[in-house]
Motif scaffolding. Structure first.
Motif, PDB file in Angstrom:
ATOM      1  N   SER A 110      11.305  30.782  49.996  1.00 50.09           N
ATOM      2  CA  SER A 110      10.623  30.251  48.819  1.00 50.09           C
ATOM      3  C   SER A 110      10.103  31.431  48.023  1.00 50.09           C
ATOM      4  O   SER A 110       9.670  32.429  48.585  1.00 50.09           O
ATOM      5  CB  SER A 110       9.471  29.348  49.233  1.00 50.09           C
ATOM      6  OG  SER A 110       9.978  28.182  49.845  1.00 50.09           O
ATOM      7  N   ILE A 111      10.152  31.335  46.708  1.00 51.86           N
ATOM      8  CA  ILE A 111       9.733  32.479  45.899  1.00 51.86           C
ATOM      9  C   ILE A 111       8.713  32.065  44.843  1.00 51.86           C
ATOM     10  O   ILE A 111       8.708  30.935  44.376  1.00 51.86           O
ATOM     11  CB  ILE A 111      10.941  33.186  45.236  1.00 51.86           C
ATOM     12  CG1 ILE A 111      11.761  32.231  44.387  1.00 51.86           C
ATOM     13  CG2 ILE A 111      11.799  33.849  46.289  1.00 51.86           C
ATOM     14  CD1 ILE A 111      12.935  32.894  43.698  1.00 51.86           C
ATOM     15  N   GLY A 112       7.857  33.022  44.502  1.00 51.53           N
ATOM     16  CA  GLY A 112       6.840  32.775  43.484  1.00 51.53           C
ATOM     17  C   GLY A 112       5.778  31.793  43.928  1.00 51.53           C
ATOM     18  O   GLY A 112       5.392  30.905  43.181  1.00 51.53           O
ATOM     19  N   GLU A 121       9.039  28.978  32.650  1.00 52.74           N
ATOM     20  CA  GLU A 121      10.428  29.264  32.293  1.00 52.74           C
ATOM     21  C   GLU A 121      10.609  29.131  30.792  1.00 52.74           C
ATOM     22  O   GLU A 121      10.277  28.105  30.197  1.00 52.74           O
ATOM     23  CB  GLU A 121      11.380  28.313  33.017  1.00 52.74           C
ATOM     24  CG  GLU A 121      12.826  28.623  32.748  1.00 52.74           C
ATOM     25  CD  GLU A 121      13.790  27.779  33.555  1.00 52.74           C
ATOM     26  OE1 GLU A 121      15.000  27.996  33.413  1.00 52.74           O
ATOM     27  OE2 GLU A 121      13.352  26.917  34.319  1.00 52.74           O
ATOM     28  N   ASN A 158      11.950  37.113  36.762  1.00 52.22           N
ATOM     29  CA  ASN A 158      13.357  37.338  36.433  1.00 52.22           C
ATOM     30  C   ASN A 158      13.497  37.369  34.916  1.00 52.22           C
ATOM     31  O   ASN A 158      13.106  36.421  34.233  1.00 52.22           O
ATOM     32  CB  ASN A 158      14.237  36.231  37.025  1.00 52.22           C
ATOM     33  CG  ASN A 158      15.705  36.473  36.715  1.00 52.22           C
ATOM     34  OD1 ASN A 158      16.197  37.579  36.843  1.00 52.22           O
ATOM     35  ND2 ASN A 158      16.401  35.422  36.301  1.00 52.22           N
ATOM     36  N   TYR A 184       9.901  26.956  44.249  1.00 52.81           N
ATOM     37  CA  TYR A 184       9.802  27.974  43.215  1.00 52.81           C
ATOM     38  C   TYR A 184       8.508  27.696  42.466  1.00 52.81           C
ATOM     39  O   TYR A 184       8.323  26.609  41.928  1.00 52.81           O
ATOM     40  CB  TYR A 184      10.958  27.895  42.224  1.00 52.81           C
ATOM     41  CG  TYR A 184      12.311  28.292  42.765  1.00 52.81           C
ATOM     42  CD1 TYR A 184      12.441  29.134  43.851  1.00 52.81           C
ATOM     43  CD2 TYR A 184      13.456  27.832  42.157  1.00 52.81           C
ATOM     44  CE1 TYR A 184      13.688  29.508  44.325  1.00 52.81           C
ATOM     45  CE2 TYR A 184      14.713  28.204  42.620  1.00 52.81           C
ATOM     46  CZ  TYR A 184      14.812  29.044  43.704  1.00 52.81           C
ATOM     47  OH  TYR A 184      16.045  29.411  44.161  1.00 52.81           O
ATOM     48  N   GLY A 185       7.627  28.675  42.407  1.00 54.29           N
ATOM     49  CA  GLY A 185       6.398  28.513  41.635  1.00 54.29           C
ATOM     50  C   GLY A 185       5.416  27.563  42.265  1.00 54.29           C
ATOM     51  O   GLY A 185       5.094  26.523  41.704  1.00 54.29           O
ATOM     52  N   TYR A 224       5.865  31.879  39.422  1.00 48.95           N
ATOM     53  CA  TYR A 224       7.301  32.106  39.246  1.00 48.95           C
ATOM     54  C   TYR A 224       7.550  32.204  37.749  1.00 48.95           C
ATOM     55  O   TYR A 224       7.184  31.303  36.984  1.00 48.95           O
ATOM     56  CB  TYR A 224       8.080  30.935  39.842  1.00 48.95           C
ATOM     57  CG  TYR A 224       9.580  31.028  39.686  1.00 48.95           C
ATOM     58  CD1 TYR A 224      10.369  31.513  40.723  1.00 48.95           C
ATOM     59  CD2 TYR A 224      10.205  30.617  38.514  1.00 48.95           C
ATOM     60  CE1 TYR A 224      11.755  31.591  40.593  1.00 48.95           C
ATOM     61  CE2 TYR A 224      11.586  30.692  38.378  1.00 48.95           C
ATOM     62  CZ  TYR A 224      12.346  31.180  39.412  1.00 48.95           C
ATOM     63  OH  TYR A 224      13.710  31.260  39.285  1.00 48.95           O
ATOM     64  N   TYR A 246       6.931  36.296  41.317  1.00 47.35           N
ATOM     65  CA  TYR A 246       8.367  36.499  41.113  1.00 47.35           C
ATOM     66  C   TYR A 246       8.645  36.514  39.614  1.00 47.35           C
ATOM     67  O   TYR A 246       8.170  35.637  38.878  1.00 47.35           O
ATOM     68  CB  TYR A 246       9.181  35.389  41.776  1.00 47.35           C
ATOM     69  CG  TYR A 246      10.655  35.481  41.475  1.00 47.35           C
ATOM     70  CD1 TYR A 246      11.483  36.312  42.217  1.00 47.35           C
ATOM     71  CD2 TYR A 246      11.217  34.767  40.420  1.00 47.35           C
ATOM     72  CE1 TYR A 246      12.839  36.421  41.935  1.00 47.35           C
ATOM     73  CE2 TYR A 246      12.571  34.864  40.128  1.00 47.35           C
ATOM     74  CZ  TYR A 246      13.369  35.692  40.887  1.00 47.35           C
ATOM     75  OH  TYR A 246      14.704  35.809  40.598  1.00 47.35           O
ATOM     76  N   GLU A 250      10.431  32.992  34.755  1.00 52.21           N
ATOM     77  CA  GLU A 250      11.856  33.070  34.420  1.00 52.21           C
ATOM     78  C   GLU A 250      12.000  33.133  32.901  1.00 52.21           C
ATOM     79  O   GLU A 250      11.548  32.221  32.194  1.00 52.21           O
ATOM     80  CB  GLU A 250      12.575  31.831  34.970  1.00 52.21           C
ATOM     81  CG  GLU A 250      14.040  31.759  34.685  1.00 52.21           C
ATOM     82  CD  GLU A 250      14.869  32.500  35.717  1.00 52.21           C
ATOM     83  OE1 GLU A 250      15.913  33.035  35.323  1.00 52.21           O
ATOM     84  OE2 GLU A 250      14.483  32.530  36.897  1.00 52.21           O
ATOM     85  N   TYR A 303       4.725  27.643  37.477  1.00 54.12           N
ATOM     86  CA  TYR A 303       6.148  27.845  37.199  1.00 54.12           C
ATOM     87  C   TYR A 303       6.294  27.983  35.686  1.00 54.12           C
ATOM     88  O   TYR A 303       5.948  27.070  34.935  1.00 54.12           O
ATOM     89  CB  TYR A 303       6.959  26.645  37.699  1.00 54.12           C
ATOM     90  CG  TYR A 303       8.448  26.769  37.458  1.00 54.12           C
ATOM     91  CD1 TYR A 303       9.277  27.273  38.450  1.00 54.12           C
ATOM     92  CD2 TYR A 303       9.011  26.392  36.256  1.00 54.12           C
ATOM     93  CE1 TYR A 303      10.651  27.388  38.246  1.00 54.12           C
ATOM     94  CE2 TYR A 303      10.381  26.503  36.033  1.00 54.12           C
ATOM     95  CZ  TYR A 303      11.187  27.004  37.036  1.00 54.12           C
ATOM     96  OH  TYR A 303      12.540  27.116  36.825  1.00 54.12           O
TER      97      TYR A 303
END
Length: 186
Positions: free
Chosen positions: A43-45, A22, A85, A15-16, A49, A83, A51, A20
């Protein structure tokens, strides 16, 4: 983050890959997110990524993020370059180029911009060129996310992908954009 190049060697399920974020607010200016790759499916971002965050990206370059050489394994990987969210992501004067698979073919469930629950993407004066995900904009997760995007004054050209994914739960608007030579590989 200012005037920085972020690059990570290929990784397994990630992720990321580049950034990343968050639960925070991030401003990136003149940053290059380059060659962040995964060797695994889903795998994402790989570029970024996000969040539960607010991210502002200005005059950046996302180049070569996606799927690396899987050695013949995972022939239909699912990945995303961006990505988000439950987040808001704003791109201004940013370039997305050569993101996707390492051989320039669209693979599996790959997405350039993937949204999940309650996310919003805005782009202004951006270039999306020579990318090879299956979709440029799509919804991830359950596909029941409430997401939207607004793309204006941008150029979307020479991508080996469909512009909008198959999900019906995404809404978006393109204003004063140029679409040229995009091809969906059936």
């Amino acid at each position: 983050i200012d005037n920085t190049i972020v690059s990570v060697k290929p990784s397994i399920f990630c992720y990321g890959g580049g950034i990343y974020a968050e639960g925070c607010t991030v401003t990136m200016e003149k940053v290059e997110i380059k060659n962040n790759q995964t060797l695994d499916s889903w795998s994402i971002g790989m570029g970024i990524y996000v969040e539960e965050s607010k991210v502002t990206v200005d005059q950046c370059i996302f180049d070569g993020n996606g799927v690396g050489d899987t050695g013949g394994e995972n022939p239909y990987p699912g990945f995303s370059t961006i990505y988000a969210n439950d987040s808001t992501v704003t791109f201004t004067k940013t370039t997305f180029i050569n993101n996707g698979s390492n051989d320039g073919t669209s693979l599996g469930d790959s997405v350039l911009f993937e949204f999940d629950t309650d996310s919003y993407l805005e782009m202004d004066e951006c270039v999306i060129q020579n990318n090879a995900p299956v979709f440029l904009f799509d919804v991830g997760g359950t596909g029941r996310a409430t997401c939207s995007f607004y793309v204006k004054n941008s150029t979307i050209t020479d991508n080996l992908s469909a512009v909008i994914g198959e999900e019906i739960y995404i809404s978006g608007c393109f204003e004063n954009c140029t679409f040229n030579n995009n091809e969906y590989p059936n």
